[in-house]
Scaffold this motif. Sequence first.
Motif, PDB file in Angstrom:
ATOM      1  N   THR A   6       0.863  -1.069  -0.267  1.00 16.41           N
ATOM      2  CA  THR A   6      -0.020   0.023  -0.021  1.00 16.41           C
ATOM      3  C   THR A   6       0.808   1.218  -0.042  1.00 16.41           C
ATOM      4  N   ARG A   7       0.277   2.176  -0.240  1.00 17.39           N
ATOM      5  CA  ARG A   7       1.062   3.276  -0.368  1.00 17.39           C
ATOM      6  C   ARG A   7       0.271   4.858   0.342  1.00 17.39           C
ATOM      7  N   PHE A   8       0.914   5.728   0.807  1.00 15.48           N
ATOM      8  CA  PHE A   8       0.453   6.974   1.294  1.00 15.48           C
ATOM      9  C   PHE A   8       1.151   7.916   0.394  1.00 15.48           C
ATOM     10  N   ALA A   9       0.250   8.696  -0.290  1.00 23.11           N
ATOM     11  CA  ALA A   9       0.893   9.510  -1.336  1.00 23.11           C
ATOM     12  C   ALA A   9       0.485  10.957  -1.411  1.00 23.11           C
ATOM     13  N   PRO A  10       0.890  11.678  -0.222  1.00 19.30           N
ATOM     14  CA  PRO A  10       0.545  12.872  -0.156  1.00 19.30           C
ATOM     15  C   PRO A  10       1.225  14.050  -0.956  1.00 19.30           C
ATOM     16  N   SER A  11       0.574  15.124  -1.268  1.00 20.93           N
ATOM     17  CA  SER A  11       1.068  16.252  -1.989  1.00 20.93           C
ATOM     18  C   SER A  11       1.518  17.238  -1.072  1.00 20.93           C
ATOM     19  N   PRO A  12       2.872  17.549  -1.109  1.00 21.14           N
ATOM     20  CA  PRO A  12       3.283  18.551   0.028  1.00 21.14           C
ATOM     21  C   PRO A  12       3.160  19.971  -0.336  1.00 21.14           C
ATOM     22  N   ILE A  25      -4.905   9.772   8.987  1.00 19.57           N
ATOM     23  CA  ILE A  25      -5.864   8.669   8.926  1.00 19.57           C
ATOM     24  C   ILE A  25      -5.495   7.910   7.532  1.00 19.57           C
ATOM     25  N   ARG A  26      -5.425   8.735   6.778  1.00 19.97           N
ATOM     26  CA  ARG A  26      -4.894   8.134   5.374  1.00 19.97           C
ATOM     27  C   ARG A  26      -3.518   7.085   5.505  1.00 19.97           C
ATOM     28  N   ALA A  27      -2.692   7.614   6.170  1.00 18.62           N
ATOM     29  CA  ALA A  27      -1.532   7.033   6.126  1.00 18.62           C
ATOM     30  C   ALA A  27      -1.526   5.961   7.205  1.00 18.62           C
ATOM     31  N   ILE A  45       5.930  10.735  -2.365  1.00 19.14           N
ATOM     32  CA  ILE A  45       5.662  12.181  -2.317  1.00 19.14           C
ATOM     33  C   ILE A  45       5.290  12.810  -3.819  1.00 19.14           C
ATOM     34  N   GLU A  46       3.903  13.186  -3.687  1.00 21.93           N
ATOM     35  CA  GLU A  46       3.356  13.473  -5.027  1.00 21.93           C
ATOM     36  C   GLU A  46       3.547  15.038  -5.385  1.00 21.93           C
ATOM     37  N   ASP A  47       4.798  15.469  -5.698  1.00 24.78           N
ATOM     38  CA  ASP A  47       5.111  16.953  -6.009  1.00 24.78           C
ATOM     39  C   ASP A  47       5.009  17.419  -7.185  1.00 24.78           C
ATOM     40  N   THR A 201       0.395  15.264 -14.637  1.00 23.85           N
ATOM     41  CA  THR A 201      -0.817  15.687 -13.605  1.00 23.85           C
ATOM     42  C   THR A 201      -0.755  14.475 -12.666  1.00 23.85           C
ATOM     43  N   TYR A 202      -1.610  14.623 -11.453  1.00 25.43           N
ATOM     44  CA  TYR A 202      -1.903  13.544 -10.833  1.00 25.43           C
ATOM     45  C   TYR A 202      -2.321  12.164 -11.365  1.00 25.43           C
ATOM     46  N   HIS A 203      -3.408  12.386 -12.470  1.00 21.82           N
ATOM     47  CA  HIS A 203      -3.916  11.162 -13.301  1.00 21.82           C
ATOM     48  C   HIS A 203      -2.970  10.203 -13.834  1.00 21.82           C
ATOM     49  N   ALA A 205       0.568  10.259 -13.234  1.00 22.75           N
ATOM     50  CA  ALA A 205       1.644  10.004 -12.292  1.00 22.75           C
ATOM     51  C   ALA A 205       1.254   9.051 -11.210  1.00 22.75           C
ATOM     52  N   VAL A 206      -0.160   9.209 -10.848  1.00 24.18           N
ATOM     53  CA  VAL A 206      -0.497   8.249  -9.711  1.00 24.18           C
ATOM     54  C   VAL A 206      -0.560   6.673 -10.459  1.00 24.18           C
ATOM     55  N   VAL A 207      -0.928   6.679 -11.778  1.00 21.71           N
ATOM     56  CA  VAL A 207      -1.119   5.232 -12.464  1.00 21.71           C
ATOM     57  C   VAL A 207       0.432   4.788 -12.682  1.00 21.71           C
ATOM     58  N   PHE A 219      -5.971   2.787  -1.563  1.00 24.35           N
ATOM     59  CA  PHE A 219      -6.765   3.110  -0.438  1.00 24.35           C
ATOM     60  C   PHE A 219      -6.763   4.659  -0.173  1.00 24.35           C
ATOM     61  N   ARG A 220      -7.867   5.329  -0.696  1.00 20.30           N
ATOM     62  CA  ARG A 220      -7.650   6.777  -0.820  1.00 20.30           C
ATOM     63  C   ARG A 220      -8.882   7.579  -0.715  1.00 20.30           C
ATOM     64  N   GLY A 221      -8.922   8.803  -0.382  1.00 17.27           N
ATOM     65  CA  GLY A 221      -9.823   9.721  -0.020  1.00 17.27           C
ATOM     66  C   GLY A 221     -11.155   9.717  -0.947  1.00 17.27           C
ATOM     67  N   GLU A 223     -12.727  12.034  -2.359  1.00 19.82           N
ATOM     68  CA  GLU A 223     -12.734  12.984  -3.273  1.00 19.82           C
ATOM     69  C   GLU A 223     -12.016  12.774  -4.479  1.00 19.82           C
ATOM     70  N   TRP A 224     -11.445  11.422  -4.435  1.00 18.79           N
ATOM     71  CA  TRP A 224     -10.699  10.941  -5.717  1.00 18.79           C
ATOM     72  C   TRP A 224     -11.495   9.999  -6.787  1.00 18.79           C
ATOM     73  N   ILE A 225     -12.732   9.605  -6.101  1.00 23.79           N
ATOM     74  CA  ILE A 225     -13.306   8.792  -6.765  1.00 23.79           C
ATOM     75  C   ILE A 225     -13.862   9.115  -8.223  1.00 23.79           C
TER      76      ILE A 225
END
Length: 482
Positions: A6-12, A25-27, A45-47, A201-203, A205-207, A219-221, A223-225
């Motif tokens: 799994t990963r936690f992928a925050p944007s700083p 919570i996500r982490a 890190i999603e920068d 963009t996020y779309h 890079a995330v994939v 496993f994410r928030g 808002e990304w659905i």
Amino acid sequence: MADVRTRFAPSPTGTPESIHLGFVIRALWNYAYAKKNGGQFVLRIEDTDQKRSRADTEAEIFKVLRSFGIDWDEGPDKGGPYAPYRQSERLTLYQEAARKLVENGYAYYDFEAPQREKEEIKAAYDSDEKLKELKIRPKARDERPEAALERVKNGEPYVVRAKIPEDRVFEYEDWILKKKVKFFGKEVPDMILLKSDGFPTYHLAVVVDDVAMKISHVFRGQEWISSTPIHLHVYEGLGESVPNIGHFSVILDPRTGKKFSKRDMTALFGVNTWTSQGYLPAAILNYLMLLGWAPKDNQELFTLSEFVAAFDQNGVQKANPTFNAAKLDWFNSQYLQKLSDEDFFVSARPFVSKEISDEILHKIVPLVKTRVKKLSELGEYLEYFYKQKEPIFDLTDKYKEHVTKALEALEKTNDWNLETINSQLTNLIGENNFKTGDFYMDLRCSIAGSRSTPPINESMEILGKDVTLTRLTDALSVYNKR
Ligand code: GLU
């Protein structure tokens, strides 16, 4: 089962102070699921937003996670088999993927977008209205690929967009929501995947990264659905299989019953908001564990390792939980009570005036450990130990008698310690038939100027005989002059 990763992928982005409990919570849940299943937990890190990403915010994310005991197996500072773990260091991978998507007919070059790409990307996240406009397909979509490639070679600035088939139905089974989720191609905009500055963009890079880093469970928030169909499209265009994708609930603001506004997310739900008031990380974490997740039994107190052992994704609740500060207070007082005197001292020290010496504070600690909900209360609560406060008189009808007699008895007490103070005052109460509660309330109000204090006899012992007698004498003289 293949390895769980799994990963936690925050944007700083945003300031370090804007890091809120939602990050934790996500982490936490990603960490718990990986650890429960003997897998790995990755910090990425999603920068990709060059302008808004900040090194100090990234550093704060590391610090916050560590302060909660959530550690990662692979990450920017640790390395790992799929390094680098900072997206700004992986640009060629995304550029390569974008090229491949165009080649496979899943994306196209758009030469008009660079002038408005910033607004467009922002709009896609911020406003439903604007999102509607984005659903109008750009002209570039129908341009001949050969002609577009020629323009690229000539150095014209471009973005790469997803080419979403209008008649396609996208579907996936959400492993947390436990249902099939469907999207219709005509509702999904041709979002930008690669920006004109060469950043994804996020779309995209995330994939690319979830594939490259072999993430098994996303496993994410929630808002990304709505961006999931774009991701499904990209997975397919790259010829990759889709990991398990799951979304969890949104935390609601108790005042509005809605999502926290951005400002309140920081002000009311910020990590710093709570730690700076002396809420213990273990207590905050325990509260967060139960915000949107329920164990099989009614257990409430969990250490991190107990939580990992108990964690089960079926306990993740579908309804959005509401933040409840009173419950957080309850957890914090439970954890404060459990601290050893020494640990309580260390945690409390920064919240207590330097006018109270370490030696005195050590004596006070056992008296207050079970009496506070948060350490920031200590400042005012303990003020009377070094500052004479206005006495309060209005509580019982025997004020004068109580204080006068107490003074007489205490003056006679030569050996000043808790035992002698207790026995003098107990005798006094007995001889005079005083009501114990009223008697001590009057002493408390004279000595501490407060109706609620740690035990008053213990306080007198710590204050010493001189200070105690002075306070009682002064209170009495103020009372007499009224
Ligand atoms: N960078 C995204 C965020 O900060 C990550 C979303 C995801 O987990 O896919 O929310």
